[in-house]
Structures are given as C-alpha cells and as structure tokens.
Design a protein around this motif. Structure first.
Motif, PDB file in Angstrom:
ATOM      1  N   LEU A  98       4.359   5.826  -5.047  1.00 23.86           N
ATOM      2  CA  LEU A  98       4.577   5.780  -6.486  1.00 23.86           C
ATOM      3  C   LEU A  98       3.604   6.716  -7.202  1.00 23.86           C
ATOM      4  O   LEU A  98       3.987   7.432  -8.140  1.00 23.86           O
ATOM      5  CB  LEU A  98       4.420   4.344  -6.996  1.00 23.86           C
ATOM      6  CG  LEU A  98       4.707   4.108  -8.482  1.00 23.86           C
ATOM      7  CD1 LEU A  98       6.113   4.568  -8.845  1.00 23.86           C
ATOM      8  CD2 LEU A  98       4.527   2.630  -8.823  1.00 23.86           C
ATOM      9  N   ALA A  99       2.360   6.722  -6.763  1.00 21.01           N
ATOM     10  CA  ALA A  99       1.373   7.632  -7.350  1.00 21.01           C
ATOM     11  C   ALA A  99       1.796   9.085  -7.148  1.00 21.01           C
ATOM     12  O   ALA A  99       1.719   9.908  -8.064  1.00 21.01           O
ATOM     13  CB  ALA A  99      -0.007   7.384  -6.728  1.00 21.01           C
ATOM     14  N   ASP A 100       2.265   9.410  -5.958  1.00 18.64           N
ATOM     15  CA  ASP A 100       2.722  10.785  -5.678  1.00 18.64           C
ATOM     16  C   ASP A 100       3.909  11.160  -6.559  1.00 18.64           C
ATOM     17  O   ASP A 100       3.977  12.279  -7.086  1.00 18.64           O
ATOM     18  CB  ASP A 100       3.108  10.918  -4.199  1.00 18.64           C
ATOM     19  CG  ASP A 100       1.901  10.879  -3.266  1.00 18.64           C
ATOM     20  OD1 ASP A 100       0.767  11.053  -3.748  1.00 18.64           O
ATOM     21  OD2 ASP A 100       2.102  10.660  -2.045  1.00 18.64           O
ATOM     22  N   ALA A 101       4.838  10.225  -6.723  1.00 22.55           N
ATOM     23  CA  ALA A 101       6.039  10.505  -7.508  1.00 22.55           C
ATOM     24  C   ALA A 101       5.715  10.740  -8.983  1.00 22.55           C
ATOM     25  O   ALA A 101       6.354  11.558  -9.645  1.00 22.55           O
ATOM     26  CB  ALA A 101       7.036   9.352  -7.366  1.00 22.55           C
ATOM     27  N   ARG A 128       0.841  -1.212   0.000  1.00 20.43           N
ATOM     28  CA  ARG A 128       0.000   0.000   0.000  1.00 20.43           C
ATOM     29  C   ARG A 128       0.874   1.259   0.000  1.00 20.43           C
ATOM     30  O   ARG A 128       0.600   2.218  -0.718  1.00 20.43           O
ATOM     31  CB  ARG A 128      -0.930  -0.015   1.208  1.00 20.43           C
ATOM     32  CG  ARG A 128      -1.817   1.230   1.295  1.00 20.43           C
ATOM     33  CD  ARG A 128      -2.822   1.147   2.429  1.00 20.43           C
ATOM     34  NE  ARG A 128      -3.952   0.318   2.059  1.00 20.43           N
ATOM     35  CZ  ARG A 128      -4.231  -0.872   2.589  1.00 20.43           C
ATOM     36  NH1 ARG A 128      -3.421  -1.378   3.515  1.00 20.43           N
ATOM     37  NH2 ARG A 128      -5.267  -1.558   2.212  1.00 20.43           N
ATOM     38  N   GLU A 129       1.940   1.240   0.798  1.00 17.85           N
ATOM     39  CA  GLU A 129       2.849   2.389   0.826  1.00 17.85           C
ATOM     40  C   GLU A 129       3.543   2.560  -0.514  1.00 17.85           C
ATOM     41  O   GLU A 129       3.721   3.690  -0.991  1.00 17.85           O
ATOM     42  CB  GLU A 129       3.886   2.229   1.944  1.00 17.85           C
ATOM     43  CG  GLU A 129       4.804   3.436   2.074  1.00 17.85           C
ATOM     44  CD  GLU A 129       5.875   3.282   3.140  1.00 17.85           C
ATOM     45  OE1 GLU A 129       6.765   4.158   3.208  1.00 17.85           O
ATOM     46  OE2 GLU A 129       5.838   2.282   3.888  1.00 17.85           O
ATOM     47  N   VAL A 130       3.934   1.457  -1.133  1.00 23.30           N
ATOM     48  CA  VAL A 130       4.539   1.529  -2.462  1.00 23.30           C
ATOM     49  C   VAL A 130       3.578   2.212  -3.427  1.00 23.30           C
ATOM     50  O   VAL A 130       3.960   3.117  -4.180  1.00 23.30           O
ATOM     51  CB  VAL A 130       4.899   0.119  -2.990  1.00 23.30           C
ATOM     52  CG1 VAL A 130       5.267   0.183  -4.474  1.00 23.30           C
ATOM     53  CG2 VAL A 130       6.056  -0.470  -2.197  1.00 23.30           C
ATOM     54  N   GLY A 131       2.319   1.801  -3.405  1.00 24.20           N
ATOM     55  CA  GLY A 131       1.335   2.371  -4.310  1.00 24.20           C
ATOM     56  C   GLY A 131       1.138   3.859  -4.101  1.00 24.20           C
ATOM     57  O   GLY A 131       1.110   4.635  -5.066  1.00 24.20           O
ATOM     58  N   SER A 136     -10.433   4.419 -17.312  1.00 21.72           N
ATOM     59  CA  SER A 136     -10.711   5.146 -18.548  1.00 21.72           C
ATOM     60  C   SER A 136     -10.587   6.654 -18.394  1.00 21.72           C
ATOM     61  O   SER A 136     -10.610   7.386 -19.385  1.00 21.72           O
ATOM     62  CB  SER A 136     -12.133   4.823 -19.035  1.00 21.72           C
ATOM     63  OG  SER A 136     -12.283   3.451 -19.290  1.00 21.72           O
ATOM     64  N   SER A 137     -10.452   7.120 -17.154  1.00 26.38           N
ATOM     65  CA  SER A 137     -10.553   8.564 -16.920  1.00 26.38           C
ATOM     66  C   SER A 137      -9.264   9.247 -16.482  1.00 26.38           C
ATOM     67  O   SER A 137      -9.121  10.460 -16.659  1.00 26.38           O
ATOM     68  CB  SER A 137     -11.635   8.843 -15.866  1.00 26.38           C
ATOM     69  OG  SER A 137     -11.293   8.252 -14.618  1.00 26.38           O
ATOM     70  N   THR A 138      -8.317   8.503 -15.914  1.00 27.56           N
ATOM     71  CA  THR A 138      -7.133   9.178 -15.376  1.00 27.56           C
ATOM     72  C   THR A 138      -5.958   8.218 -15.238  1.00 27.56           C
ATOM     73  O   THR A 138      -6.150   7.004 -15.084  1.00 27.56           O
ATOM     74  CB  THR A 138      -7.458   9.773 -13.984  1.00 27.56           C
ATOM     75  OG1 THR A 138      -6.314  10.469 -13.483  1.00 27.56           O
ATOM     76  CG2 THR A 138      -7.832   8.692 -12.989  1.00 27.56           C
ATOM     77  N   ASN A 139      -4.733   8.757 -15.317  1.00 27.20           N
ATOM     78  CA  ASN A 139      -3.560   7.958 -14.962  1.00 27.20           C
ATOM     79  C   ASN A 139      -3.654   7.628 -13.479  1.00 27.20           C
ATOM     80  O   ASN A 139      -3.874   8.521 -12.657  1.00 27.20           O
ATOM     81  CB  ASN A 139      -2.275   8.747 -15.214  1.00 27.20           C
ATOM     82  CG  ASN A 139      -2.042   9.036 -16.680  1.00 27.20           C
ATOM     83  OD1 ASN A 139      -2.538   8.336 -17.559  1.00 27.20           O
ATOM     84  ND2 ASN A 139      -1.279  10.082 -16.969  1.00 27.20           N
ATOM     85  N   CYS A 140      -3.492   6.370 -13.120  1.00 28.17           N
ATOM     86  CA  CYS A 140      -3.717   6.030 -11.714  1.00 28.17           C
ATOM     87  C   CYS A 140      -2.933   4.800 -11.272  1.00 28.17           C
ATOM     88  O   CYS A 140      -2.454   4.008 -12.090  1.00 28.17           O
ATOM     89  CB  CYS A 140      -5.205   5.825 -11.445  1.00 28.17           C
ATOM     90  SG  CYS A 140      -5.976   4.496 -12.401  1.00 28.17           S
ATOM     91  N   VAL A 141      -2.823   4.686  -9.948  1.00 26.56           N
ATOM     92  CA  VAL A 141      -2.267   3.508  -9.289  1.00 26.56           C
ATOM     93  C   VAL A 141      -3.394   2.897  -8.471  1.00 26.56           C
ATOM     94  O   VAL A 141      -4.023   3.582  -7.658  1.00 26.56           O
ATOM     95  CB  VAL A 141      -1.088   3.873  -8.370  1.00 26.56           C
ATOM     96  CG1 VAL A 141      -0.603   2.635  -7.618  1.00 26.56           C
ATOM     97  CG2 VAL A 141       0.053   4.497  -9.169  1.00 26.56           C
ATOM     98  N   ILE A 142      -3.663   1.616  -8.684  1.00 28.41           N
ATOM     99  CA  ILE A 142      -4.739   0.922  -7.977  1.00 28.41           C
ATOM    100  C   ILE A 142      -4.130  -0.219  -7.176  1.00 28.41           C
ATOM    101  O   ILE A 142      -3.413  -1.066  -7.717  1.00 28.41           O
ATOM    102  CB  ILE A 142      -5.792   0.374  -8.955  1.00 28.41           C
ATOM    103  CG1 ILE A 142      -6.393   1.522  -9.774  1.00 28.41           C
ATOM    104  CG2 ILE A 142      -6.885  -0.370  -8.197  1.00 28.41           C
ATOM    105  CD1 ILE A 142      -7.336   1.066 -10.876  1.00 28.41           C
TER     106      ILE A 142
END
Length: 206
Positions: A21-24, A15-18, A94-100
């Motif tokens: 990584l999203a913030d970076a 979860r911390e990696v995600g 479909s709507s945004t660059n994201c990390v799930i």
C-alpha cells in the motif's frame, strides 16, 4: 500529513498489505525502522528494543513511570523505551505521508487522524501463510503453530490495551477491516489505495 496505520492478526499478511500500500501511494513505509530508531537513540541492541516493546509494561504501571517514580532499573528502562518509541512515531507522523505497521500506532497517533486499517483472515489461511513464509519456527506441528498464532495475537491485544482500554480487532476501532482469506494481497491493493485516497480527501474537505 496522511498517516495510515495497519493493525493485523498474525499470519494475515498485514505487513505485506502495509508495504504494498505504501508503494502504491508513494508513502514512506515504517515497520522495524521504529525499533531501529529507538535503538540508535538509546544506544541499545535493536533486538532487545524490539522484545521490550513487544512485552510492554505491567498494566498498572503508567508510561510516565520512568520519569516520576523510583523503580527497578529494568522496568524503568522498558518504560523509557516505550516513551522513546512514542516520540519517534509522532516525529514520523509530523514529517511525511506514511504507512505504519503495528506498534499501537493507531492509538498513539490518534491526534493525527490516521486512516486505520485492520487486516484479518481465517485460521486456515493464516496457518498456510505462516508455513509458506516461515514466519514462525518451521518445525512446529499444525496444532503447535495454531497455539503460537493465538499467543502472538493475545500479546498484541494486551500491548494495545496499555494505551487504550478497548478490545483489539473490534471493527468499530478502525476505518476499514480487510479480510485477506483466499486472495493474494497484491490484488486488493488498488482498491485499498483508492479507498485511502478518497478517505483523506474527504477528511481535508471537512
């Protein structure tokens, strides 16, 4: 859209990696927001939705069950929750660059060609992390904590098998496997962000 999915062993720091990584990368981060979205649309309690998603449905019940067969109310409701979760995942992709994080997103979103990461660690590291971050009941003995970690991992593996008949955590199912044993997650994020960027650039060039 660029989609990154994070599958992870419990206590490995996935979860911390995600989140880092999203913030970076400047991507949107999705985790519990999935259950919150389902709960809002279906007018249900978020914790109830989260438990239903975690439990899944019996392996011999297809996810279109709730639409085509007459069954028990609770089972139909559980299937409806999972169907709505899939719908939300695809809308987000479909709507945004994201990390799930989690939610079998790597399988459900296969058509979106996500960059699939699996995060793992040795048991000693996972025990230490769970104790440090109180991710499980704090009063458990080390042996009880180990059993609980294995139980959660088994549940995650079973959940993924609802969508794909393949073993969870096997390296061939992912683009990158990351071992967080003995290293602070923040130190590996620049490398992961660079790797992800290169991967997406390569895919778009094909």
């Amino acid at each position: 859209m660029n989609i990154i999915t994070i599958s992870r062993e419990f206590g490995s720091g996935g979860r911390e990696v995600g989140k880092r990584l999203a913030d970076a990368l400047g991507y949107t981060y999705y985790d519990r927001e999935i259950e919150e979205g389902v709960a809002e649309r279906m007018k249900m309690d978020t914790d109830y939705v989260a438990r239903s998603i975690e439990q899944g449905v019996p392996m011999n019940v297809p996810l279109h069950f709730g639409r085509t067969l007459a069954g028990s109310y609770l089972l139909k409701q559980q299937v409806d929750i999972l169907v709505e979760k899939q719908r939300i995942l695809k809308e987000l992709a479909s709507s945004t660059n994201c990390v799930i994080v989690g939610r079998a997103a790597d399988v459900i979103l296969a058509d979106y060609r996500p960059f699939k990461i699996f995060v793992y660690a040795d048991l000693a590291h996972r025990l230490k992390r769970c104790q440090a971050y109180a991710e499980i009941e704090e009063n458990l003995s080390p042996r009880e904590l180990e059993r609980e970690i294995k139980k959660i991992d088994a549940r995650r593996a079973q959940y993924r098998r609802m969508y794909l008949d393949a073993d969870w955590g096997v390296r061939t199912q992912y683009h990158l496997c990351v071992n967080t044993s003995g290293i602070a997650v923040k130190h590996i994020i620049p490398m992961l962000a660079g790797y992800a960027d290169s991967w997406f650039q390569h895919c778009k060039a094909e």
